[in-house]
Structure formats: C-alpha cells, structure tokens
Design an enzyme around this catalytic site. Structure first.
Site, PDB file in Angstrom:
ATOM      1  N   GLY A 100     -39.771 -46.010   3.287  1.00 46.12           N
ATOM      2  CA  GLY A 100     -40.810 -45.139   3.836  1.00 46.12           C
ATOM      3  C   GLY A 100     -41.041 -45.305   5.319  1.00 46.12           C
ATOM      4  N   GLU A 121     -36.439 -51.204   1.487  1.00 45.67           N
ATOM      5  CA  GLU A 121     -35.488 -50.174   1.063  1.00 45.67           C
ATOM      6  C   GLU A 121     -35.540 -48.946   1.979  1.00 45.67           C
ATOM      7  OE1 GLU A 121     -35.793 -50.886  -3.770  1.00 45.67           O
ATOM      8  OE2 GLU A 121     -37.136 -49.454  -2.811  1.00 45.67           O
ATOM      9  N   PRO A 122     -35.121 -49.090   3.223  1.00 47.24           N
ATOM     10  CA  PRO A 122     -35.144 -47.918   4.105  1.00 47.24           C
ATOM     11  C   PRO A 122     -34.007 -46.959   3.782  1.00 47.24           C
ATOM     12  CG  PRO A 122     -34.157 -49.787   5.240  1.00 47.24           C
ATOM     13  CD  PRO A 122     -34.597 -50.296   3.888  1.00 47.24           C
ATOM     14  N   GLY A 123     -34.310 -45.682   3.766  1.00 46.43           N
ATOM     15  CA  GLY A 123     -33.261 -44.666   3.625  1.00 46.43           C
ATOM     16  C   GLY A 123     -33.216 -43.871   4.915  1.00 46.43           C
ATOM     17  N   ARG A 124     -34.305 -43.100   5.124  1.00 43.59           N
ATOM     18  CA  ARG A 124     -34.436 -42.260   6.320  1.00 43.59           C
ATOM     19  C   ARG A 124     -34.197 -43.055   7.613  1.00 43.59           C
ATOM     20  NH1 ARG A 124     -38.112 -38.051   6.046  1.00 43.59           N
ATOM     21  NH2 ARG A 124     -38.889 -39.155   4.213  1.00 43.59           N
ATOM     22  N   TYR A 142     -42.372 -29.518   3.123  1.00 43.66           N
ATOM     23  CA  TYR A 142     -43.364 -30.456   3.682  1.00 43.66           C
ATOM     24  C   TYR A 142     -43.947 -29.989   5.012  1.00 43.66           C
ATOM     25  CZ  TYR A 142     -40.205 -33.469   0.895  1.00 43.66           C
ATOM     26  OH  TYR A 142     -39.399 -33.995  -0.077  1.00 43.66           O
ATOM     27  N   CYS A 155     -33.175 -15.012   1.560  1.00 41.61           N
ATOM     28  CA  CYS A 155     -34.013 -13.881   1.212  1.00 41.61           C
ATOM     29  C   CYS A 155     -35.421 -14.370   0.882  1.00 41.61           C
ATOM     30  CB  CYS A 155     -33.389 -13.166   0.022  1.00 41.61           C
ATOM     31  SG  CYS A 155     -33.997 -11.517  -0.115  1.00 41.61           S
ATOM     32  N   GLU A 156     -36.097 -14.902   1.889  1.00 43.80           N
ATOM     33  CA  GLU A 156     -37.439 -15.447   1.687  1.00 43.80           C
ATOM     34  C   GLU A 156     -38.116 -15.566   3.049  1.00 43.80           C
ATOM     35  OE1 GLU A 156     -37.732 -18.199  -1.427  1.00 43.80           O
ATOM     36  OE2 GLU A 156     -39.333 -19.349  -0.492  1.00 43.80           O
ATOM     37  N   TYR A 182     -32.034 -36.724   3.876  1.00 38.28           N
ATOM     38  CA  TYR A 182     -32.697 -35.700   3.061  1.00 38.28           C
ATOM     39  C   TYR A 182     -32.354 -34.288   3.532  1.00 38.28           C
ATOM     40  CZ  TYR A 182     -35.206 -39.857   1.602  1.00 38.28           C
ATOM     41  OH  TYR A 182     -35.513 -41.119   1.142  1.00 38.28           O
TER      42      TYR A 182
HETATM   43  C1  LIG Z   1     -38.510 -46.520  -4.414  1.00 39.77           C
HETATM   44  C2  LIG Z   1     -38.089 -45.961  -3.111  1.00 39.77           C
HETATM   45  N1  LIG Z   1     -37.512 -46.779  -2.210  1.00 39.77           N
HETATM   46  C3  LIG Z   1     -37.090 -46.312  -1.022  1.00 39.77           C
HETATM   47  C4  LIG Z   1     -37.230 -44.985  -0.680  1.00 39.77           C
HETATM   48  C5  LIG Z   1     -36.715 -44.535   0.640  1.00 39.77           C
HETATM   49  O1  LIG Z   1     -37.663 -43.925   1.420  1.00 39.77           O
HETATM   50  P1  LIG Z   1     -37.350 -43.583   2.929  1.00 39.77           P
HETATM   51  O2  LIG Z   1     -36.085 -42.817   2.974  1.00 39.77           O
HETATM   52  O3  LIG Z   1     -38.518 -42.793   3.358  1.00 39.77           O
HETATM   53  O4  LIG Z   1     -37.212 -44.889   3.635  1.00 39.77           O
HETATM   54  C6  LIG Z   1     -37.849 -44.109  -1.582  1.00 39.77           C
HETATM   55  C7  LIG Z   1     -38.023 -42.684  -1.240  1.00 39.77           C
HETATM   56  O5  LIG Z   1     -38.451 -41.855  -1.979  1.00 39.77           O
HETATM   57  C8  LIG Z   1     -38.279 -44.607  -2.842  1.00 39.77           C
HETATM   58  O6  LIG Z   1     -38.850 -43.801  -3.742  1.00 39.77           O
END
Ligand SMILES: Cc1ncc(COP(=O)(O)O)c(C=O)c1O
Length: 419
Positions: free
Chosen positions: A236, A278-281, A320, A347-348, A377
């Site tokens: 997050g 757990e970073p993704g973004r 969002y 078409c929106e 994402y």
């Molecule tokens: C359990 C969990 N971990 C990690 C993430 C990754 O979030 P972000 O990409 O915002 O860092 C998410 C996103 O939904 C999540 O649900």
C-alpha cells in the site's frame, strides 16, 4: 522518486530506447517497462528493510520475466490467485518464498498451493482454516500460515482500496475477538503452523501514521497469543502519479515501523518478530509508461484529444478517479500548452483518461502521447471491453526493447468464443 522511470529522458526515451521507435515497431497503445527501474526498486526496498523481508505483490504487474527479475533480486512473492501461482511456477519462482493471499480461496487454489509447496498461506476466515487444515493433513504436510487480521485502521484512501477497517471484506477482526479465535484454532491444528499475523490497511498511502497504528495494534494482538515469529504489514505504499504528488518515504517507513514494533514488543514482553512488507505499486508503477497515438482532436466548449486506447488499458480513472500526467513525445515540456481532456475510444462517456491534461496547442492526429507511472495495475487490470485487444508490454534495457507480453490478437479473442 519521480513519475518517470529511472532511466527515462521524460517523454523521449526509456532504457536508452526512443519512445517513438517503440511505438513504430510495436504499435500503440503499448506499455513500456524499465527493467533497470524495477530491479533498482527491489534493491532499494531490500536495503532499507534489511534484515526484514520484502515480498513483491504480483497483483500489480505479473508475467514470467517479472517473476525472474524479482527472484534474481532475492525478494519474496505475494500471490493472490492460483493463476498468479501458475506464472510463478512457470518461472520456477522458489516456492518457499511465496505467500498466498485471498479472502475467498477455492479448494483448487489451496490444493495447488499445497502441491507447489508455497511457504505461507494467509488465512482469511475460520472456514478456510478448517478447510486448509484438512487438505494439509491429507497431503501429509504441516503448512505454515499467517492469520489475516483487521486492525481497525482507516488509511484515509479511496473506499475501494481501504482494507484495514471493520466494514470491509478482508481479514478477521481484532475488535470482535474473531482474529484471536481463529488464531487459537490454527494453533490446535497439527497440520498447520501459525507463523504470524498479517494486515494490509489499504493502497496508495503516503502517511506513516496509519501504518504505525496498525503495527502497534498487531503487536498487541500477537502478544495476546504469546508472541509469533512473523508480522506482515502488507503493502500500500504510495507513489506519485503527477509531478508534486506525495510518495511514501520508504526509509522513513522502515525506521518508524521497526522502532514502533520494537517498543511495543518490549512493552508486552515478547520477542521482536521478523517483519514483512508487500509493496506492489511502489516497485513497478513508475517503471511503466503507456504510449498512445492521437486519433483526432475535437474542439468545442472543451478540447477532447481522442487516443487509440482508454478504459480497457487503464480503468483506474473510471474506477478510482485516478489522475495522471501526460506529455507529447518529442515536445519540449510544454510552452504554449492548453487545457485538454484526453479520452479513450470506448463506447462510454466515462472513458476519460486525463480530464485536466495540458498539451501543446497544436497537438493533432498521429502525435504520440506518453503517460508515465503506468507500470502497476494497468496491464494487470486491462480488459477486452468493447472487444479491444490488450496492449503489449515492452521491456527496455541498455538500448534494447523486447516484448514481455505480446499484443493480444483478434484470434486470441475468437479462440475463447466457442459457442
Ligand atoms: C494483501 C496485499 N498485500 C499487498 C498489496 C499490494 O498493494 P500495493 O500495490 O498498493 O503496494 C495488496 C493490494 O491490494 C494486498 O491486498
């Protein structure tokens, strides 16, 4: 951290490859991904979080090449479906470094995870705890699990990505006692090993306060169980999408959270757990740039710039209200700009990519536009709405471009249409 990839010359090149060249060669729309940026972010996270664990959240962007990069950079991995596990397995991602999430895991998913030998499964309900215990016993395994906990923290982000409060679908409540109840149940199951607790309070969070409150509540929760070896605080972490947007300062995060956890553990007289984030973004968002070709410009009360993609390659503005920056490729950053609306060709009426773009007055058909901070994402959330084919993902590094995911074709779509 900025909004463009580390190796970018903004709106001109990434990874030593000209954006115009990528568009000519691979067509548009196209997602461009800076491999060096992804690897550098992995290393930066590992460094600031050491000796703790960093798991890449693969829901942000996932394919076999990404799995190899993440594995080579020694990160762990968060998956939230058996499909993501299939990719991890195809890339031979080390199973013991994988965590499986999900608020509604299917039996098939749990079985695939057990077969693959994933390191930890994050249990989200009492029913799942029982089901997993039975499946693990049947497989003759003792499965490590974390219990997903709702710490009752509002991260003050968009409701669709608020996941730490009581009134949403993820996790087990500390306040109601359900989290402790399920944790104790897991402790009684001989086929399960309770390794720790997990929480994820939301996405695109730039303030440290919510993370700290959650961390302190999680330690108190774990102390109620006599302490546990692992505390996973989810992801997050915010990134900037437009110049001047705040991102999360990950060095400050590491220092403050480790400090708070240390204090709380001392206060409760328990050993300090190993932390996981757990970073993704925050790993992959700014590594990506989306390229669009302008199809037409409609001038009236407002100026609409219509591009050859839209909500099927980027649903985030519609979902969002997310805001982006855009530049014309090849234009020096912008004198003589005016306010325009960049829209897609779906078409929106809600298919608006950038409602408040500033683009050169003479922008016109055939021009190439670059939208940075689109590595997370975007491909992961892309759809075939209106039967658009999904764009390719082109990796760039050291002056070379190569497709990681090819453009989807009409044949791909017709192959599924079996009736
Ligand atoms: C359990 C969990 N971990 C990690 C993430 C990754 O979030 P972000 O990409 O915002 O860092 C998410 C996103 O939904 C999540 O649900």
């Amino acid at each position: 951290m900025g909004i463009w990839p580390l190796t970018a010359q903004p709106a001109h090149s990434v990874g030593g490859v000209r954006l115009a060249e990528i568009a000519e060669h691979f067509g548009t729309p196209a997602y461009v991904l800076d491999e060096e940026h992804v690897r550098a972010r992995c290393r930066e996270y590992s460094k600031v979080m050491a000796p703790h664990e960093v798991a890449y959240a693969s829901k942000a962007f996932w394919c076999r090449a990404m799995a190899r990069w993440v594995a080579e950079e020694d990160l762990s991995l968060d998956v939230c479906s058996d499909g993501q596990l299939v990719v991890a397995s195809a890339a031979k991602f080390p199973a013991d470094r994988i965590l499986l999430h999900g608020n509604g895991k299917t039996q098939q998913e749990l079985s695939v995870a057990l077969d693959y030998g994933v390191g930890r499964i994050v249990v989200d309900s009492a029913g799942e705890a029982g089901q997993l215990a039975a499946l693990a016993a049947l497989a003759g395994r003792r499965q490590k699990v974390l219990v997903r906990v709702t710490p009752g923290v509002d991260a003050h982000v968009h409701p669709a990505v608020t996941t730490g409060t009581e009134d949403q679908k993820f996790g087990l409540s500390i306040a109601s006692g359900e989290a402790a109840h399920v944790a104790r149940r897991i402790l009684r199951e001989s086929s399960l090993e309770l390794a720790g607790a997990h929480c994820h309070i939301g996405s695109q969070i730039s303030s440290l306060d919510g993370f700290e409150t959650a961390a302190r509540r999680m330690v108190a929760f774990m102390a109620g169980l006599g302490g546990l070896p692992e505390l996973n605080l989810g992801g997050g972490h915010a990134v900037p999408y437009r110049p001047g947007d705040p991102g999360l300062d990950i060095a400050a995060f590491a220092e403050r959270i480790a400090g708070a956890v240390g204090q709380e553990c001392a206060a409760h007289g328990i050993a300090v757990p190993r932390l996981t984030v757990e970073p993704g973004r925050a790993i992959v968002a700014s590594a990506g740039v989306t390229l669009y070709r302008v199809l037409t410009v409609k001038r009236g009360a407002r100026t609409f710039v219509v591009v050859d993609g839209g909500m099927s390659d980027n649903p985030r503005p519609a979902l969002y209200g997310s805001r982006y920056h855009v530049e014309r490729v090849g234009s020096p950053a912008a004198d003589h700009t005016e306010s325009m609306i960049v829209v897609g060709r779906h078409c929106e009426a809600g298919d608006v990519l950038i409602p408040d773009a500033r683009l050169p007055r003479d922008v016109g058909p055939g021009d190439l536009l670059a939208v940075p901070a689109t590595g997370a994402y975007h491909h992961a959330m892309a759809s075939n709405y209106n039967h658009f084919t999904r764009p390719p993902v082109i990796a760039v590094r050291d002056g070379r471009a190569r497709p990681l995911i090819r453009r989807e074709t009409d044949e791909d779509m017709l192959r599924r249409d079996v009736g």
